[in-house]
Every structure is written in C-alpha cells, then in structure tokens.
Design an enzyme around this catalytic site. Structure first.
Site, PDB file in Angstrom:
ATOM      1  N   ASP A 101       0.840  -1.199   0.000  1.00 17.37           N
ATOM      2  CA  ASP A 101       0.000   0.000   0.000  1.00 17.37           C
ATOM      3  C   ASP A 101       0.878   1.252   0.000  1.00 17.37           C
ATOM      4  OD1 ASP A 101      -2.168  -1.682   0.212  1.00 17.37           O
ATOM      5  OD2 ASP A 101      -2.197  -1.563   2.406  1.00 17.37           O
TER       6      ASP A 101
HETATM    7  N1  URA Z   1      -0.973  -6.085   3.741  1.00 21.95           N
HETATM    8  C1  URA Z   1      -1.515  -4.857   3.797  1.00 21.95           C
HETATM    9  O1  URA Z   1      -2.551  -4.658   4.419  1.00 21.95           O
HETATM   10  N2  URA Z   1      -0.889  -3.851   3.170  1.00 21.95           N
HETATM   11  C2  URA Z   1       0.260  -4.023   2.486  1.00 21.95           C
HETATM   12  O2  URA Z   1       0.785  -3.052   1.947  1.00 21.95           O
HETATM   13  C3  URA Z   1       0.818  -5.302   2.436  1.00 21.95           C
HETATM   14  C4  URA Z   1       0.184  -6.325   3.063  1.00 21.95           C
END
Ligand code: URA
Length: 242
Positions: A101
């Site tokens: 993310d």
């Molecule tokens: N899980 C998440 O919630 N976000 C990420 O960026 C990676 C794994």
C-alpha cells in the site's frame, strides 16, 4: 519456449496476463496471429504484440526499501509518485512483484522476470512475506491464534499465517505476521477484522531477503546467488535464467 512463457520472460506481463493477451489475438509469430499460449517459440522467430517486436531482455532484479508515500504501480493516472520514480530509468520494463500500500514501507522486489514474479506471488509456491504491524490495542493470545488460523474476509478465508506478539506498550502492540498470500490490504484487513486496526505497517522479509544494509528509499540489485536461490525456492529450472 512456450509463447506465454516467452512474453512473461520478455517482461510484457505476468504469465497469466500474457495468456490473456495471446487469447485476445494481439500476438503474432512470424506474421501469423497465434491465440494458443502453448505455441512453441523457436530461436529466430519474430514475436510481436500489437505489432511491436518483443525480444527477450537481460533480466533485472532490484530490491527496494519502499518509503511511505509511493505507489507500488508502474504508473499512476493521477501523477502520484510510484516506486519506479525511486529506481530511475531502466532500459528494461521493470514492475513490482506483488504490492505494498501507499503508506506501507519495506521490501519490494522489482523485476522484468515475469515467470519468477508469478511464482513468488502465487500462494501455491508458499513464498513467505514477513510484516511488522503496529496495531491498536493488545491482542489476547486467542486473538493471535485466530489471526494465525485464518480470518473470514469478504472474498473468503485467509490461508494460515504465523503471528507473534513482539512488543507491547501504551495501548499498542507490535505484531510479526508471516503470510504466503498477497491479497489486497491483507494484513490490515486481518487485523481490523480481529478488532486491532493497523497503525503502521512494514514488510521486513520477502522469501529469505531482508532490508539489511538498505536505507529507506534505497535499492540494490540482487546478486546472482540470490537470484538462483529464488529460482530454486519456487522450483524454476536455472536453465530459464537467461
Ligand atoms: N498487507 C496490507 O494490508 N498492506 C500491504 O501493503 C501489504 C500487506
């Protein structure tokens, strides 16, 4: 080499996406449209996608310590910064293996090796992704067990994970979570579903790779030994390493 594999090896797209591109009739070999992903490409064949020649490129593998604020996509229609802005221009088309993310930090592999990328992300190959998540509240042991067993998300149960409490204090806890899946926002959704929303998330391990020696925003090429180890890990013959 099979046509779908050839396109993935050339960095056009993942193997699955390459199969779709072939089925759409966008691929020609020596001037003839081929819609069969298993079609064998021989040395000297001219392969085109949408009329543009596709050649096998030198494979490239970069390990990045992604800072917050960057998208793990190749480009963004809204012009937001992406991880490719961090690694600069490359003669080959690199793309991220899996996703993090925008606000997640940590390890992200970038490559043009479609077959390896596919295997590193598909849960069937069981490659471990290790995260550290600061969550609100202190999860009770029963909650940690629930996270580890699997949690029902809207698209189904998550695969079993490893979950440990690393630290706690001031109404927050630091968890280590090891997953073999890479569903969208998986760690955040698992933790939220168990009543402990994530405040901060970092990927600290990808297969056997760690961020040791990398500063935030910095990247390094994988060594040949590391690439060969990744190949062995996902059962890819070293002969595919061109
Ligand atoms: N899980 C998440 O919630 N976000 C990420 O960026 C990676 C794994």
């Amino acid at each position: 080499m099979r046509l779908a594999k050839y396109l993935a090896a050339a960095g056009v797209a993942s193997r699955r996406k390459s199969e779709q591109i072939i089925a759409m009739g966008r691929v020609e070999v020596n001037g003839a449209v081929i819609t069969v992903p298993q079609h064998r490409v021989e040395t000297g064949d001219l392969v085109t996608v949408d009329g543009r020649e596709v050649r096998l490129e030198q494979k490239c593998y970069l390990l990045l310590d992604k800072p917050a604020g960057f998208l793990s996509t190749v480009s963004d229609p809204h012009g937001r910064p992406t991880v490719l802005d961090l690694v600069g221009r490359s003669p080959t088309r690199l793309y991220p293996v899996g996703r993090l993310d925008q606000d997640t930090t940590g390890l992200l592999l970038l490559t043009n090796d479609g077959e390896l990328a596919y295997r590193l992300t598909h849960p069937r190959f069981g490659v471990k992704k290790r995260y550290q998540a600061w969550v609100k509240g202190i999860p009770a042991p029963a909650v940690l067990h629930r996270m580890a067993r699997g949690v029902l998300l809207e698209e189904g149960m998550t695969a079993p994970a490893k979950v440990r409490l690393l630290r706690q204090g001031r109404g927050r806890a630091l968890l280590e979570i090891v997953l073999i899946e890479g569903r969208k926002r998986q760690v955040k959704r698992i933790c939220a579903a168990c009543g402990h929303p994530v405040e901060r998330l970092r990927r600290t391990g990808f297969a056997f790779l760690t961020a040791e020696g990398l500063e935030s925003g910095a990247f390094r090429p994988l060594s040949g030994a590391e690439v060969r180890r990744l190949y062995r890990l996902v059962g890819l013959p070293l002969a595919c390493l061109s």
